[in-house]
Motif scaffolding. Structure first.
Motif, PDB file in Angstrom:
ATOM      1  N   ARG A  38      32.644   8.150 -18.233  1.00 25.76           N
ATOM      2  CA  ARG A  38      31.782   7.100 -17.721  1.00 25.76           C
ATOM      3  C   ARG A  38      30.450   7.670 -17.238  1.00 25.76           C
ATOM      4  O   ARG A  38      30.408   8.731 -16.621  1.00 25.76           O
ATOM      5  CB  ARG A  38      32.469   6.367 -16.554  1.00 25.76           C
ATOM      6  CG  ARG A  38      31.666   5.235 -15.944  1.00 25.76           C
ATOM      7  CD  ARG A  38      31.434   4.151 -16.941  1.00 25.76           C
ATOM      8  NE  ARG A  38      30.643   3.038 -16.387  1.00 25.76           N
ATOM      9  CZ  ARG A  38      29.946   2.203 -17.125  1.00 25.76           C
ATOM     10  NH1 ARG A  38      29.931   2.337 -18.434  1.00 25.76           N
ATOM     11  NH2 ARG A  38      29.272   1.229 -16.563  1.00 25.76           N
ATOM     12  N   GLU A  40      27.516   7.752 -14.645  1.00 26.26           N
ATOM     13  CA  GLU A  40      27.678   7.504 -13.213  1.00 26.26           C
ATOM     14  C   GLU A  40      26.553   6.707 -12.563  1.00 26.26           C
ATOM     15  O   GLU A  40      26.535   6.545 -11.342  1.00 26.26           O
ATOM     16  CB  GLU A  40      27.836   8.830 -12.456  1.00 26.26           C
ATOM     17  CG  GLU A  40      26.599   9.699 -12.437  1.00 26.26           C
ATOM     18  CD  GLU A  40      26.735  10.874 -11.473  1.00 26.26           C
ATOM     19  OE1 GLU A  40      27.024  10.633 -10.287  1.00 26.26           O
ATOM     20  OE2 GLU A  40      26.569  12.021 -11.918  1.00 26.26           O
ATOM     21  N   SER A  42      24.533   4.176 -10.616  1.00 25.76           N
ATOM     22  CA  SER A  42      24.993   3.142  -9.683  1.00 25.76           C
ATOM     23  C   SER A  42      24.691   1.747 -10.216  1.00 25.76           C
ATOM     24  O   SER A  42      23.634   1.494 -10.793  1.00 25.76           O
ATOM     25  CB  SER A  42      24.325   3.332  -8.321  1.00 25.76           C
ATOM     26  OG  SER A  42      24.710   4.565  -7.750  1.00 25.76           O
ATOM     27  N   TRP A  43      25.646   0.848 -10.033  1.00 27.79           N
ATOM     28  CA  TRP A  43      25.556  -0.573 -10.354  1.00 27.79           C
ATOM     29  C   TRP A  43      25.449  -0.853 -11.850  1.00 27.79           C
ATOM     30  O   TRP A  43      25.142  -1.974 -12.247  1.00 27.79           O
ATOM     31  CB  TRP A  43      24.380  -1.244  -9.616  1.00 27.79           C
ATOM     32  CG  TRP A  43      24.308  -0.903  -8.174  1.00 27.79           C
ATOM     33  CD1 TRP A  43      23.292  -0.295  -7.513  1.00 27.79           C
ATOM     34  CD2 TRP A  43      25.322  -1.140  -7.194  1.00 27.79           C
ATOM     35  NE1 TRP A  43      23.593  -0.123  -6.185  1.00 27.79           N
ATOM     36  CE2 TRP A  43      24.849  -0.641  -5.959  1.00 27.79           C
ATOM     37  CE3 TRP A  43      26.595  -1.707  -7.224  1.00 27.79           C
ATOM     38  CZ2 TRP A  43      25.576  -0.687  -4.787  1.00 27.79           C
ATOM     39  CZ3 TRP A  43      27.330  -1.755  -6.042  1.00 27.79           C
ATOM     40  CH2 TRP A  43      26.810  -1.259  -4.849  1.00 27.79           C
ATOM     41  N   THR A  45      26.645  -1.948 -15.346  1.00 28.59           N
ATOM     42  CA  THR A  45      27.718  -2.775 -15.927  1.00 28.59           C
ATOM     43  C   THR A  45      27.742  -2.547 -17.438  1.00 28.59           C
ATOM     44  O   THR A  45      26.697  -2.572 -18.087  1.00 28.59           O
ATOM     45  CB  THR A  45      27.480  -4.263 -15.652  1.00 28.59           C
ATOM     46  OG1 THR A  45      27.461  -4.495 -14.242  1.00 28.59           O
ATOM     47  CG2 THR A  45      28.590  -5.117 -16.270  1.00 28.59           C
ATOM     48  N   TYR A 129      33.267  -2.291 -17.663  1.00 25.12           N
ATOM     49  CA  TYR A 129      33.098  -1.303 -16.600  1.00 25.12           C
ATOM     50  C   TYR A 129      32.103  -1.834 -15.578  1.00 25.12           C
ATOM     51  O   TYR A 129      31.070  -2.414 -15.955  1.00 25.12           O
ATOM     52  CB  TYR A 129      32.539   0.011 -17.147  1.00 25.12           C
ATOM     53  CG  TYR A 129      33.513   0.868 -17.903  1.00 25.12           C
ATOM     54  CD1 TYR A 129      34.304   1.804 -17.250  1.00 25.12           C
ATOM     55  CD2 TYR A 129      33.619   0.762 -19.290  1.00 25.12           C
ATOM     56  CE1 TYR A 129      35.183   2.618 -17.953  1.00 25.12           C
ATOM     57  CE2 TYR A 129      34.489   1.569 -19.998  1.00 25.12           C
ATOM     58  CZ  TYR A 129      35.267   2.500 -19.326  1.00 25.12           C
ATOM     59  OH  TYR A 129      36.135   3.302 -20.021  1.00 25.12           O
ATOM     60  N   GLN A 130      32.378  -1.594 -14.305  1.00 23.13           N
ATOM     61  CA  GLN A 130      31.418  -1.906 -13.252  1.00 23.13           C
ATOM     62  C   GLN A 130      31.297  -0.704 -12.330  1.00 23.13           C
ATOM     63  O   GLN A 130      32.247  -0.347 -11.632  1.00 23.13           O
ATOM     64  CB  GLN A 130      31.852  -3.135 -12.448  1.00 23.13           C
ATOM     65  CG  GLN A 130      30.917  -3.465 -11.292  1.00 23.13           C
ATOM     66  CD  GLN A 130      29.498  -3.721 -11.772  1.00 23.13           C
ATOM     67  OE1 GLN A 130      29.263  -4.625 -12.573  1.00 23.13           O
ATOM     68  NE2 GLN A 130      28.546  -2.913 -11.312  1.00 23.13           N
ATOM     69  N   ASN A 131      30.125  -0.065 -12.354  1.00 23.58           N
ATOM     70  CA  ASN A 131      29.873   1.058 -11.457  1.00 23.58           C
ATOM     71  C   ASN A 131      29.592   0.566 -10.046  1.00 23.58           C
ATOM     72  O   ASN A 131      28.986  -0.503  -9.850  1.00 23.58           O
ATOM     73  CB  ASN A 131      28.690   1.885 -11.943  1.00 23.58           C
ATOM     74  CG  ASN A 131      29.030   2.729 -13.150  1.00 23.58           C
ATOM     75  OD1 ASN A 131      30.073   2.540 -13.782  1.00 23.58           O
ATOM     76  ND2 ASN A 131      28.143   3.655 -13.493  1.00 23.58           N
ATOM     77  N   PHE A 137      33.714   3.735  -9.896  1.00 20.50           N
ATOM     78  CA  PHE A 137      33.593   2.606 -10.815  1.00 20.50           C
ATOM     79  C   PHE A 137      34.939   1.902 -10.959  1.00 20.50           C
ATOM     80  O   PHE A 137      35.988   2.414 -10.574  1.00 20.50           O
ATOM     81  CB  PHE A 137      33.093   3.069 -12.193  1.00 20.50           C
ATOM     82  CG  PHE A 137      34.041   3.982 -12.929  1.00 20.50           C
ATOM     83  CD1 PHE A 137      35.031   3.478 -13.762  1.00 20.50           C
ATOM     84  CD2 PHE A 137      33.949   5.360 -12.778  1.00 20.50           C
ATOM     85  CE1 PHE A 137      35.907   4.317 -14.439  1.00 20.50           C
ATOM     86  CE2 PHE A 137      34.816   6.213 -13.456  1.00 20.50           C
ATOM     87  CZ  PHE A 137      35.790   5.693 -14.286  1.00 20.50           C
ATOM     88  N   GLN A 139      37.204  -0.441 -13.970  1.00 24.11           N
ATOM     89  CA  GLN A 139      37.251  -0.718 -15.408  1.00 24.11           C
ATOM     90  C   GLN A 139      38.083  -1.956 -15.689  1.00 24.11           C
ATOM     91  O   GLN A 139      39.053  -2.244 -14.998  1.00 24.11           O
ATOM     92  CB  GLN A 139      37.842   0.461 -16.191  1.00 24.11           C
ATOM     93  CG  GLN A 139      37.810   0.235 -17.704  1.00 24.11           C
ATOM     94  CD  GLN A 139      38.440   1.365 -18.489  1.00 24.11           C
ATOM     95  OE1 GLN A 139      38.951   2.322 -17.921  1.00 24.11           O
ATOM     96  NE2 GLN A 139      38.415   1.254 -19.799  1.00 24.11           N
ATOM     97  N   TRP A 207      36.370   7.631 -10.782  1.00 24.21           N
ATOM     98  CA  TRP A 207      35.209   8.378 -10.280  1.00 24.21           C
ATOM     99  C   TRP A 207      34.662   9.230 -11.404  1.00 24.21           C
ATOM    100  O   TRP A 207      35.431   9.829 -12.174  1.00 24.21           O
ATOM    101  CB  TRP A 207      35.627   9.264  -9.110  1.00 24.21           C
ATOM    102  CG  TRP A 207      34.500  10.089  -8.550  1.00 24.21           C
ATOM    103  CD1 TRP A 207      33.491   9.673  -7.737  1.00 24.21           C
ATOM    104  CD2 TRP A 207      34.275  11.482  -8.789  1.00 24.21           C
ATOM    105  NE1 TRP A 207      32.646  10.706  -7.444  1.00 24.21           N
ATOM    106  CE2 TRP A 207      33.104  11.855  -8.072  1.00 24.21           C
ATOM    107  CE3 TRP A 207      34.937  12.459  -9.521  1.00 24.21           C
ATOM    108  CZ2 TRP A 207      32.583  13.135  -8.076  1.00 24.21           C
ATOM    109  CZ3 TRP A 207      34.426  13.745  -9.537  1.00 24.21           C
ATOM    110  CH2 TRP A 207      33.271  14.079  -8.818  1.00 24.21           C
ATOM    111  N   ASP A 223      35.287  12.185 -15.858  1.00 26.79           N
ATOM    112  CA  ASP A 223      35.754  11.057 -15.047  1.00 26.79           C
ATOM    113  C   ASP A 223      37.279  11.060 -14.977  1.00 26.79           C
ATOM    114  O   ASP A 223      37.951  11.696 -15.786  1.00 26.79           O
ATOM    115  CB  ASP A 223      35.213   9.710 -15.544  1.00 26.79           C
ATOM    116  CG  ASP A 223      35.893   9.169 -16.795  1.00 26.79           C
ATOM    117  OD1 ASP A 223      37.049   9.543 -17.083  1.00 26.79           O
ATOM    118  OD2 ASP A 223      35.268   8.360 -17.505  1.00 26.79           O
TER     119      ASP A 223
END
Length: 420
Positions: A38, A40, A42-43, A45, A129-131, A137, A139, A207, A223
């Motif tokens: 993933r 990394e 922030s935020w 999608t 996925y949403q960080n 995050f 999933q 993570w 991750d």
């Protein structure tokens, strides 16, 4: 600021609630590529949707050899089908056929059937996925499957010679002529299967770290994820021997996943995936073996047992030519998946735990799969709202006790970076 915070919470709940799952390895079709580590940011999608198809009329048996689709456990021993089954009565003409058949001398091939069939699968997947922040995050992965089993028939392996017993033995001919009636008496039927439903649902958190402070490599990405798998899939019918569940047949599980990759030359990626899915024991009512000589999917006796599915293990390695021409990428990978043997236990004195655990239907299976991917990324950078489109082909090249089902998949994805 308060508005954006509330908006993000609503978006996060909408993302989480409907679709969080890792339901990938199954013995009846090629395993899909597990994906890369993933990013990394922030935020961020990410939403991916895919649709795949696959079919086969063959499988691989316990020795890894190609065979008829429904012969992956070996020939069905019908001569011993009624052996030790509780409640058989000589006063019942159908039961008497089973009793007479069992009383005949054992002979290689006699009373054994090889079942044939064709399997087809249609599969759609939603992967979200949403960080959050600091590499954390969530999933979301939910499959929807249509499974179809058709053209079921069998080949009689009984010898056609003058040595008794043979294919013309009256007791065997009586069994074949009354086969469907005998199965119906035990609420069994061999009709084809056509079912559609969701796979299993899992809540996952993870993570990720993307390390770029290196002089030799472009980056090192890692991750890890953990979750809880909920049994939302359609369960297998125990009255239909060749039925299949759309998930993991009603069992809860704990998935653990780890991904890593390295980049070099600004275009080459090499990566790997390691994972395991641990299941919880349940008490289930199953069709059970009642004699060591019995084999196959068809069993007459039924009782509740403590059943613990074997752990599923997965290993995936891949190399990717990343954005070698504008947004064009190519990927080649190899996956190994296996499920350990299940454990069955009952306190019912009418059944032997040794016989129950000799059932080849609950033994381990293994699968070797090759992945081929071509993808085009329209986004100029990660923060763009840009689609990705791709084609996947998953090809089984080895294994045992599995269907030999290829999977051809197409997908569309998009990355969205939220700014607060």
């Amino acid at each position: 600021m308060r508005f954006f915070t509330q908006f993000y919470i609503i978006m996060l709940l909408l993302t989480l609630f409907p679709t969080l799952a890792i339901d990938n390895p199954h013995f009846y079709r090629a395993t899909h590529f597990w994906g890369e580590p993933r990013f990394e940011k922030s935020w961020l999608t990410t939403i991916d949707t895919s649709f795949g198809i696959g079919s086969t009329a063959s499988g691989r048996n316990s020795k890894g050899h190609k065979t008829a689709l429904l012969n992956i456990l070996g020939p069905h021993n019908m001569q011993q089908l009624g052996s030790n089954v509780p409640g058989l009565s000589p006063a019942n003409p159908l039961d008497q056929i089973l009793i007479n058949l069992e009383a005949l001398p054992m002979r290689d091939g006699f009373g054994q059937l090889v079942f044939n069939g064709k399997f087809r699968i249609l599969e759609g997947i939603i992967n979200i996925y949403q960080n959050l922040i600091n590499g954390f995050f969530l999933q979301a992965y939910l499959p929807i499957r249509k499974l179809k089993m058709m053209r079921i028939d069998f080949t009689d392996l009984s010898p056609n010679d003058s040595i008794t017993p043979n294919i013309n033995t009256p007791s065997w001919q009586a069994f074949l002529q009354n086969f469907n009636a005998i199965l119906s008496q035990f609420s069994l039927n061999l009709d084809g299967v056509d079912r559609t439903g969701f796979g299993d649902l899992t809540l996952l958190g993870g993570w990720a770290i993307n390390y770029e402070n290196t002089e030799i490599l472009d980056y090192i990405d890692i991750d890890s994820k953990i979750g809880v798998l909920f049994p939302t899939g359609v369960k297998k019918s125990e009255n239909r021997p060749f039925d299949l569940p759309t998930g993991y047949n009603g069992f809860f599980g704990i998935p653990l996943k780890f991904n890593a990759s390295i980049g070099a030359f600004e275009w080459l990626t090499i990566g790997c995936h390691l994972g395991a899915l641990f299941f919880f024991k349940q008490n289930k009512k199953l069709r059970l073996k009642t004699d060591l000589a019995q084999n196959g999917f068809i069993k007459l006796a039924q009782e509740s047992v403590d059943f613990e599915p074997g752990t599923i293990w997965d290993v995936d390695v891949y190399t990717k030519a990343d954005h070698i021409a504008y947004g064009l990428s190519f990927l080649f990978g190899y996956a190994f998946n296996t499920q350990d043997a299940a454990e069955l236990q009952t306190k019912d004195s009418a059944f032997s735990n040794e016989i129950l655990n000799s059932d080849s239907q609950y033994k381990s299976w293994q699968m070797h799969t090759l992945h081929f991917l071509i993808e085009y990324d329209f986004a100029k950078k990660v923060s763009d709202i840009g689609p990705r489109i791709g084609l996947f082909y998953d090809l089984i090249v080895g294994g045992n006790r599995i269907f030999n089902t290829y999977m051809a998949n197409s997908y569309v994805g998009v990355d969205i970076a939220w700014c607060f």
